[in-house]
Design a protein around this motif. Structure first.
Motif, mmCIF file in Angstrom:
data_model
loop_
_atom_site.group_PDB
_atom_site.id
_atom_site.type_symbol
_atom_site.label_atom_id
_atom_site.label_comp_id
_atom_site.label_asym_id
_atom_site.label_seq_id
_atom_site.Cartn_x
_atom_site.Cartn_y
_atom_site.Cartn_z
ATOM 1 N N GLY A 1 20.145 85.704 29.414
ATOM 2 C CA GLY A 1 19.497 85.667 30.734
ATOM 3 C C GLY A 1 19.765 86.695 31.606
ATOM 4 O O GLY A 1 20.148 87.711 31.103
ATOM 5 N N ILE A 2 19.567 86.361 32.791
ATOM 6 C CA ILE A 2 19.542 87.445 33.812
ATOM 7 C C ILE A 2 20.941 88.146 34.062
ATOM 8 O O ILE A 2 21.092 89.185 34.414
ATOM 9 N N ALA A 3 22.076 87.250 33.676
ATOM 10 C CA ALA A 3 23.338 87.687 33.769
ATOM 11 C C ALA A 3 23.917 88.183 32.679
ATOM 12 O O ALA A 3 25.160 88.373 32.227
ATOM 13 N N ALA A 4 22.937 88.590 31.524
ATOM 14 C CA ALA A 4 23.378 88.943 30.208
ATOM 15 C C ALA A 4 23.995 90.257 30.024
ATOM 16 O O ALA A 4 23.776 91.128 31.081
ATOM 17 N N PRO A 5 24.773 90.602 29.512
ATOM 18 C CA PRO A 5 25.450 89.756 28.379
ATOM 19 C C PRO A 5 26.538 88.704 28.832
ATOM 20 O O PRO A 5 27.444 89.341 29.832
ATOM 21 N N LEU A 6 27.004 87.767 28.072
ATOM 22 C CA LEU A 6 28.077 86.967 28.711
ATOM 23 C C LEU A 6 29.280 87.479 27.485
ATOM 24 O O LEU A 6 29.620 86.889 26.605
ATOM 25 N N THR A 7 30.008 88.779 27.843
ATOM 26 C CA THR A 7 30.805 89.606 27.051
ATOM 27 C C THR A 7 31.887 88.929 26.492
ATOM 28 O O THR A 7 32.740 88.048 27.126
ATOM 29 N N ASP A 8 32.062 88.903 24.996
ATOM 30 C CA ASP A 8 33.151 88.515 24.596
ATOM 31 C C ASP A 8 33.774 89.897 23.905
ATOM 32 O O ASP A 8 33.535 90.693 23.334
ATOM 33 N N LEU A 9 35.315 89.648 24.225
ATOM 34 C CA LEU A 9 36.173 90.776 23.872
ATOM 35 C C LEU A 9 36.897 90.260 22.732
ATOM 36 O O LEU A 9 37.484 89.288 22.771
ATOM 37 N N ASP A 10 36.923 90.791 21.559
ATOM 38 C CA ASP A 10 37.754 90.569 20.637
ATOM 39 C C ASP A 10 37.549 89.335 19.899
ATOM 40 O O ASP A 10 38.336 88.312 19.751
ATOM 41 N N PRO A 11 36.180 88.957 19.553
ATOM 42 C CA PRO A 11 35.579 87.752 19.406
ATOM 43 C C PRO A 11 36.173 87.027 18.219
ATOM 44 O O PRO A 11 36.272 86.043 17.964
ATOM 45 N N TYR A 12 36.594 88.036 17.177
ATOM 46 C CA TYR A 12 36.930 87.337 16.080
ATOM 47 C C TYR A 12 38.577 87.747 15.605
ATOM 48 O O TYR A 12 38.961 87.452 14.749
ATOM 49 N N GLY A 13 39.215 88.382 16.705
ATOM 50 C CA GLY A 13 40.430 88.496 16.795
ATOM 51 C C GLY A 13 41.484 87.399 16.997
ATOM 52 O O GLY A 13 41.017 86.370 17.020
ATOM 53 N N ALA A 14 42.615 87.756 17.187
ATOM 54 C CA ALA A 14 43.889 86.917 17.618
ATOM 55 C C ALA A 14 43.611 86.443 19.013
ATOM 56 O O ALA A 14 43.927 85.226 19.184
ATOM 57 N N GLU A 15 43.137 87.181 19.980
ATOM 58 C CA GLU A 15 42.975 86.832 21.365
ATOM 59 C C GLU A 15 41.586 87.022 21.955
ATOM 60 O O GLU A 15 41.576 87.904 22.706
ATOM 61 N N PRO A 16 40.752 86.412 21.475
ATOM 62 C CA PRO A 16 39.408 86.366 21.909
ATOM 63 C C PRO A 16 39.394 86.105 23.596
ATOM 64 O O PRO A 16 40.241 85.152 24.110
ATOM 65 N N LEU A 17 38.476 86.874 24.227
ATOM 66 C CA LEU A 17 38.529 87.063 25.573
ATOM 67 C C LEU A 17 36.999 86.808 26.068
ATOM 68 O O LEU A 17 36.531 87.803 25.930
ATOM 69 N N GLY A 18 36.366 85.739 26.570
ATOM 70 C CA GLY A 18 34.968 86.057 26.855
ATOM 71 C C GLY A 18 34.573 85.411 28.178
ATOM 72 O O GLY A 18 35.377 84.656 28.736
ATOM 73 N N VAL A 19 33.441 85.714 28.686
ATOM 74 C CA VAL A 19 32.845 85.077 29.955
ATOM 75 C C VAL A 19 32.091 83.824 29.623
ATOM 76 O O VAL A 19 31.225 83.702 28.755
ATOM 77 N N TRP A 20 32.466 82.772 30.081
ATOM 78 C CA TRP A 20 31.696 81.528 29.971
ATOM 79 C C TRP A 20 31.402 80.780 31.540
ATOM 80 O O TRP A 20 32.298 80.941 32.232
ATOM 81 N N PHE A 21 30.028 80.348 31.761
ATOM 82 C CA PHE A 21 29.781 79.579 33.021
ATOM 83 C C PHE A 21 30.137 78.408 32.986
ATOM 84 O O PHE A 21 30.141 77.722 34.050
ATOM 85 N N ASN A 22 30.686 77.582 31.961
ATOM 86 C CA ASN A 22 30.675 76.373 31.757
ATOM 87 C C ASN A 22 31.992 76.071 31.092
ATOM 88 O O ASN A 22 32.001 76.752 29.889
ATOM 89 N N ARG A 23 32.957 75.142 31.523
ATOM 90 C CA ARG A 23 34.217 74.901 30.716
ATOM 91 C C ARG A 23 34.444 73.611 30.917
ATOM 92 O O ARG A 23 34.163 72.916 31.746
ATOM 93 N N ILE A 24 35.071 72.898 29.726
ATOM 94 C CA ILE A 24 35.104 71.523 29.691
ATOM 95 C C ILE A 24 36.497 71.225 29.423
ATOM 96 O O ILE A 24 37.237 71.376 28.400
ATOM 97 N N HIS A 25 37.415 70.694 30.669
ATOM 98 C CA HIS A 25 38.511 70.457 30.669
ATOM 99 C C HIS A 25 38.603 68.651 30.247
ATOM 100 O O HIS A 25 37.699 68.200 30.676
ATOM 101 N N SER A 26 40.033 68.517 29.686
ATOM 102 C CA SER A 26 40.155 66.928 29.396
ATOM 103 C C SER A 26 41.301 66.666 30.036
ATOM 104 O O SER A 26 42.448 67.326 29.948
ATOM 105 N N PHE A 27 41.188 65.440 30.892
ATOM 106 C CA PHE A 27 42.150 64.964 31.723
ATOM 107 C C PHE A 27 42.901 63.609 31.122
ATOM 108 O O PHE A 27 41.759 62.772 30.527
ATOM 109 N N GLU A 28 43.863 63.362 31.475
ATOM 110 C CA GLU A 28 44.474 62.055 31.062
ATOM 111 C C GLU A 28 44.960 61.261 32.248
ATOM 112 O O GLU A 28 45.519 62.046 33.132
#
Ligand code: SF4
Ligand code: SF4
Lengths: 312, 249
Positions: free
Chosen positions: B38-65
């Motif tokens: 989309g207009i903010a493309a790309p949502l870059t992923d660094l080291d996507p298949y490596g040990a410490e992937p790091l990427g841009v996400w706009f939406n994250r799902i946290h779980s709470f107890e």
């Protein structure tokens, strides 16, 4: 918050630069630095260099330093933008003051006052970048702006003392610098007490809106298994024992060493006085770097409430 | 321009139902899918298949107890930009890259103005802005501005990717500035609330609280217990004949 070296260096160096320029302007007005002394212009050059290095290092952490000029456009709403504007203004004023001193051998009172004004405003504006952030309660409080101002004056005072000593102009600045160092240390002690005793209104309960009063809300599962930008930038936590040790380093560096050194420099002339002034500068440098590192490392951002913190 | 509009014609945003969300992360995945093109493309992923992937996400799902013991429950908590009415993320921006649209209240970053100073992400209480280390600019949820107005899509598809994909219909999209819209009614009915209201950012997105926990059998309206099956053997029919035959053996 992640303590980025570029920002620590920037705030410490530019603060000392503005402090130095202010002391030099004061010394010129009081006749502590006679016209023929080279110390004035050289001192202004050192101040300009510190401020310049500071601003340069602050661009190192930008993603696009080549667009940095755009940062002066939004001064209506943004403290960071105001800082950019003030950086140019203050550099122009301080450079002109140095030049006038060099050519004229003296500084008009209004030019000295202008140096004071732009220096004070620029340091306060830098502090406001942090103090205006509602997300970080440890910055969003009344201690931050005075802290930045008085630390700039103290560290700049150490430098001014050293320069007057090197120029053989005596140690008239030693007593006022010692007084400012004490005030700086007291303000920091007050700040640390404040952040130790105050908790922010935001908690994991207000961040999620979950749980009735008194009911625990805990992170059960994070959204991702590896670190992300938010955790890197804002999730920094520093161990308690390091905090205590670094606060001691800051207090010793900012006051416990400089105050006796300044008093010694008042009484002792020649090389010893010079050495004590140099000691003051060295101690203050270490003190302010420790203080600045802590200022960032101890700051807690509300986003950590979504990553397991229950208070900030 | 980083001055905020005094009013916006519409207040487009999301309503997220914490009672319904099952924590499947489908909305986050579809968000990534749409927006990395989309207009903010790309949502870059660094080291996507490596040990410490790091990427841009706009939406994250946290779980709470929440709560303890029998009254405890797990609540899945999706979080993206709340397109606040008075967000400091916009006003702190020194370059004018961050702005809030007067027509619909969407908060966006104009990437070619952004210097990557990261101050806006410090000013967002909710962690909605993620820096792209590769592009050197800030990225954030666009409310799929390139989808919701996209006339080459069918009308039903003109909703944000997260809303379109949610298999449980826990996400709703609409104009929260209009008190008669479906989303506004839902908020009024279910007691939708703001996150961290004490900070005064006035988020547009609203969260619907989990409904009270059902702890007793029968509280759903179904019979609390079933009556036991009859014990006697069937009298007639094939089963009756079989029963008689087997009893003789
Ligand atoms: S959620 Fe954060 S990024 Fe989005 S508008 Fe509000 S403050 Fe800005
Ligand atoms: S990172 Fe970009 S969008 Fe954010 S405040 Fe800095 S210049 Fe503005």
């Amino acid at each position: 918050m992640h303590p980025a070296y570029s920002v620590i260096l920037f705030t410490a160096a530019s603060g000392a630069g503005y402090g130095l320029a202010s002391w030099l302007a004061l010394a010129a007005l009081l006749g502590l630095l006679p016209a023929q002394a080279w110390a004035g212009p050289i001192g202004f050059a050192v101040a300009l260099a510190l401020i310049g290095v500071g601003f340069l290092s602050s661009t190192f952490h930008l993603g696009h330093p080549e667009r940095a000029w755009r940062a002066v456009t939004q001064w209506r709403t943004s403290w960071l933008s105001r800082e950019g504007v003030m950086a140019f203004l203050s550099l122009a004023v301080i450079a002109s003051a140095g030049l006038v001193w060099l050519l004229d051998g003296q500084l008009a009172w209004w030019l000295a006052a202008l140096v004071w004004l732009v220096s004070g405003v620029t340091v306060a504006v830098t502090a406001m970048i942090y103090a205006s952030l509602k997300t970080i309660q440890r910055w969003h409080n009344r201690w931050v702006v005075p802290g930045y101002l008085v630390l700039a004056l103290a560290t700049g005072g150490g430098l001014a003392l050293l320069i007057t000593e090197v120029a053989g102009q005596g140690s008239a600045l030693a007593l006022p610098v010692a007084v400012v160092a004490v005030i700086a240390c007291l303000v920091k002690l007050g700040y640390w007490r404040f952040i130790d005793e105050t908790v922010a209104a935001s908690t994991v309960a207000t961040a999620t809106g979950l749980g009735r009063p008194g009911e625990p809300v805990r992170l059960f599962e994070a959204p991702h298994t590896e670190e992300n930008y938010l955790m890197r930038e804002m999730g920094y936590r520093v161990a308690r024992k390091h905090v205590a040790r670094l606060r001691q380093v800051a207090a010793v560096g900012l006051a416990a060493l400089p105050v006796p050194a300044c008093l010694g420099a008042m009484l002792l002339d020649g090389v010893i006085g010079l050495g004590l002034a140099a000691l003051t500068v060295g101690a203050m440098t270490i003190g302010v770097l420790a203080e600045r590192w802590l200022f960032f490392a101890e700051a807690r951002h509300t986003v950590t409430l979504y990553y397991g913190a229950d208070r900030v | 321009m980083t001055s905020l509009p005094t009013t916006t014609t519409k207040r487009l945003g999301l309503v997220i139902d914490l009672d319904i969300c099952v924590g499947c992360h489908a909305c986050a995945v579809n968000c990534k899918e749409w927006n990395t093109g989309g207009i903010a493309a790309p949502l870059t992923d660094l080291d996507p298949y490596g040990a410490e992937p790091l990427g841009v996400w706009f939406n994250r799902i946290h779980s709470f107890e929440v709560g303890e013991g029998a009254s405890g429950r797990t609540v899945h908590f999706p979080k993206s930009c709340l397109h606040c009415e008075t967000p400091d993320c916009v006003t702190v921006c020194p370059t004018g890259a961050s702005y809030k649209r007067a027509e619909d209240g969407i908060v966006l970053v104009q990437e070619d103005l952004c210097i990557g100073c990261k101050l806006c992400s410090w000013a967002c209480p909710y962690g909605a802005r993620e820096y792209d280390y590769d592009a050197g600019v800030m990225k954030k949820c666009t409310l799929c501005v390139d989808k919701i107005y996209n006339e080459s899509l069918e009308e039903v598809d003109r909703v944000p990717a997260c809303v379109a994909t949610c298999p449980a219909s826990a996400r709703h999209f609409g104009d929260l500035g209009n008190p008669d819209s479906d989303v506004s009614r839902l908020v009024a009915e279910r007691g939708g609330y703001d996150l961290m209201p004490e900070l005064g950012y006035r988020p547009t997105n609203k969260y619907l609280p989990p409904r009270p926990k059902q702890t007793k059998a029968g509280c759903t309206g179904a019979p609390a217990a079933l009556s036991p099956a009859p014990d006697e053997a069937p009298a007639g029919g094939v089963f009756g004949w079989l029963d008689r035959l087997l009893s003789k053996l």
